[in-house]
Design a protein around this motif. Structure first.
Motif, PDB file in Angstrom:
ATOM      1  N   UNK A 279      -5.563  -9.039  17.017  1.00 52.36           N
ATOM      2  CA  UNK A 279      -6.339 -10.666  16.877  1.00 52.36           C
ATOM      3  C   UNK A 279      -7.155 -11.776  15.620  1.00 52.36           C
ATOM      4  N   UNK A 280      -5.826 -11.604  14.826  1.00 54.18           N
ATOM      5  CA  UNK A 280      -5.775 -12.179  13.300  1.00 54.18           C
ATOM      6  C   UNK A 280      -6.873 -11.366  12.692  1.00 54.18           C
ATOM      7  N   UNK A 281      -7.607 -10.280  13.023  1.00 51.94           N
ATOM      8  CA  UNK A 281      -9.150 -10.641  11.887  1.00 51.94           C
ATOM      9  C   UNK A 281      -8.446  -9.959  10.976  1.00 51.94           C
ATOM     10  N   UNK A 282      -8.677  -9.120   9.790  1.00 53.29           N
ATOM     11  CA  UNK A 282      -8.023  -8.131   9.093  1.00 53.29           C
ATOM     12  C   UNK A 282      -8.940  -6.797   9.931  1.00 53.29           C
ATOM     13  N   UNK A 283      -8.436  -5.750   9.910  1.00 53.05           N
ATOM     14  CA  UNK A 283      -8.507  -4.541  10.871  1.00 53.05           C
ATOM     15  C   UNK A 283      -8.775  -3.609   9.434  1.00 53.05           C
ATOM     16  N   UNK A 284      -9.853  -3.341   9.226  1.00 49.00           N
ATOM     17  CA  UNK A 284     -11.227  -2.589   8.560  1.00 49.00           C
ATOM     18  C   UNK A 284     -10.252  -0.963   9.234  1.00 49.00           C
ATOM     19  N   UNK A 285     -11.029   0.161   8.172  1.00 51.47           N
ATOM     20  CA  UNK A 285     -10.344   1.399   8.275  1.00 51.47           C
ATOM     21  C   UNK A 285      -9.026   1.976   9.291  1.00 51.47           C
ATOM     22  N   UNK A 286      -7.874   1.312   9.971  1.00 49.34           N
ATOM     23  CA  UNK A 286      -7.202   1.201  10.352  1.00 49.34           C
ATOM     24  C   UNK A 286      -6.643   2.520  10.117  1.00 49.34           C
ATOM     25  N   UNK A 287      -5.382   3.443  10.823  1.00 49.45           N
ATOM     26  CA  UNK A 287      -5.117   4.274  10.151  1.00 49.45           C
ATOM     27  C   UNK A 287      -3.222   3.624   9.744  1.00 49.45           C
ATOM     28  N   UNK A 288      -2.367   3.513   9.057  1.00 47.70           N
ATOM     29  CA  UNK A 288      -1.072   3.920   8.351  1.00 47.70           C
ATOM     30  C   UNK A 288      -0.653   4.418   8.374  1.00 47.70           C
ATOM     31  N   UNK A 289       0.820   4.756   8.698  1.00 45.54           N
ATOM     32  CA  UNK A 289       1.411   6.180   8.170  1.00 45.54           C
ATOM     33  C   UNK A 289       3.461   5.896   8.334  1.00 45.54           C
ATOM     34  N   UNK A 290       3.935   6.240   7.734  1.00 45.48           N
ATOM     35  CA  UNK A 290       5.244   6.041   7.725  1.00 45.48           C
ATOM     36  C   UNK A 290       6.410   7.095   8.388  1.00 45.48           C
ATOM     37  N   UNK A 291       6.783   6.423   9.286  1.00 50.94           N
ATOM     38  CA  UNK A 291       7.593   6.896  10.315  1.00 50.94           C
ATOM     39  C   UNK A 291       8.925   7.769  10.219  1.00 50.94           C
ATOM     40  N   UNK A 292       9.210   7.324   9.554  1.00 57.43           N
ATOM     41  CA  UNK A 292      10.957   7.674   8.809  1.00 57.43           C
ATOM     42  C   UNK A 292      11.276   7.724   7.689  1.00 57.43           C
ATOM     43  N   UNK A 293      10.311   8.768   7.080  1.00 61.59           N
ATOM     44  CA  UNK A 293      10.793   9.408   5.416  1.00 61.59           C
ATOM     45  C   UNK A 293      10.246  10.377   5.798  1.00 61.59           C
ATOM     46  N   UNK A 294      10.464  11.244   6.107  1.00 58.56           N
ATOM     47  CA  UNK A 294      10.093  12.428   5.968  1.00 58.56           C
ATOM     48  C   UNK A 294       9.166  13.131   4.278  1.00 58.56           C
ATOM     49  N   UNK A 295       9.172  13.081   3.324  1.00 57.91           N
ATOM     50  CA  UNK A 295       8.935  13.749   2.089  1.00 57.91           C
ATOM     51  C   UNK A 295       6.902  12.231   2.352  1.00 57.91           C
ATOM     52  N   UNK A 296       7.242  11.881   3.236  1.00 55.53           N
ATOM     53  CA  UNK A 296       5.787  10.761   3.106  1.00 55.53           C
ATOM     54  C   UNK A 296       5.065  11.027   4.630  1.00 55.53           C
ATOM     55  N   UNK A 297       4.147  12.443   4.281  1.00 55.85           N
ATOM     56  CA  UNK A 297       3.680  12.847   6.094  1.00 55.85           C
ATOM     57  C   UNK A 297       2.402  11.905   5.500  1.00 55.85           C
ATOM     58  N   UNK A 298       1.672  11.704   4.800  1.00 51.52           N
ATOM     59  CA  UNK A 298       0.866  11.344   4.728  1.00 51.52           C
ATOM     60  C   UNK A 298      -0.124  10.018   5.477  1.00 51.52           C
ATOM     61  N   UNK A 299      -1.450   9.811   5.836  1.00 50.06           N
ATOM     62  CA  UNK A 299      -1.533   8.135   6.996  1.00 50.06           C
ATOM     63  C   UNK A 299      -1.969   8.092   5.869  1.00 50.06           C
ATOM     64  N   UNK A 300      -2.573   7.029   6.258  1.00 54.46           N
ATOM     65  CA  UNK A 300      -3.562   5.839   5.063  1.00 54.46           C
ATOM     66  C   UNK A 300      -4.370   5.414   5.414  1.00 54.46           C
ATOM     67  N   UNK A 301      -5.563   4.756   5.465  1.00 48.46           N
ATOM     68  CA  UNK A 301      -6.457   4.228   5.585  1.00 48.46           C
ATOM     69  C   UNK A 301      -6.953   2.829   4.725  1.00 48.46           C
TER      70      UNK A 301
END
Length: 102
Positions: free
Chosen positions: A39-61
């Motif tokens: 809703x236009x505001x920074x989303x603190x502690x959201x989980x972000x991941x990369x879906x189509x890079x097999x060597x990158x399986x980690x989730x970031x906050x």
């Protein structure tokens, strides 16, 4: 009848857009800065991941500003799919092109 269809369509669009977070990606030489907003505001502690890079399986906050750096080691330029989920369960995904020629 037409008015009912227009109102129903507008309601569906409004409800569906409120269920999603927004992702912005800034490409860098060795990764990407990802910003997640809700809703236009920074989303603190959201989980972000990369879906189509097999060597990158980690989730970031994301931090309190809704930002996170995701390191990427790519041999070729390509589109990367990012997925984000906020603390309240809103999700979003976005493709961003990353160039190895910087």
């Amino acid at each position: 009848m037409l008015n009912l269809k227009v109102l129903t369509t507008a309601a569906v669009i409004l409800m569906s857009s409120s269920a999603f977070a927004d992702i912005r990606v800034a490409d860098t030489h060795n990764g990407a800065w990802v910003t997640v907003t809700n809703n236009g505001q920074p989303a603190a502690n959201a989980s972000v991941s990369v879906a189509n890079v097999p060597q990158q399986r980690q989730t970031y906050q994301t931090d309190e500003n809704g930002r996170v750096f995701i390191p990427l080691t790519l041999e070729n330029s390509r589109s990367i799919k990012y997925k984000a989920t906020t603390k309240d369960g809103k999700t979003s995904s976005r493709f961003a092109f990353h160039s190895t020629n910087k």
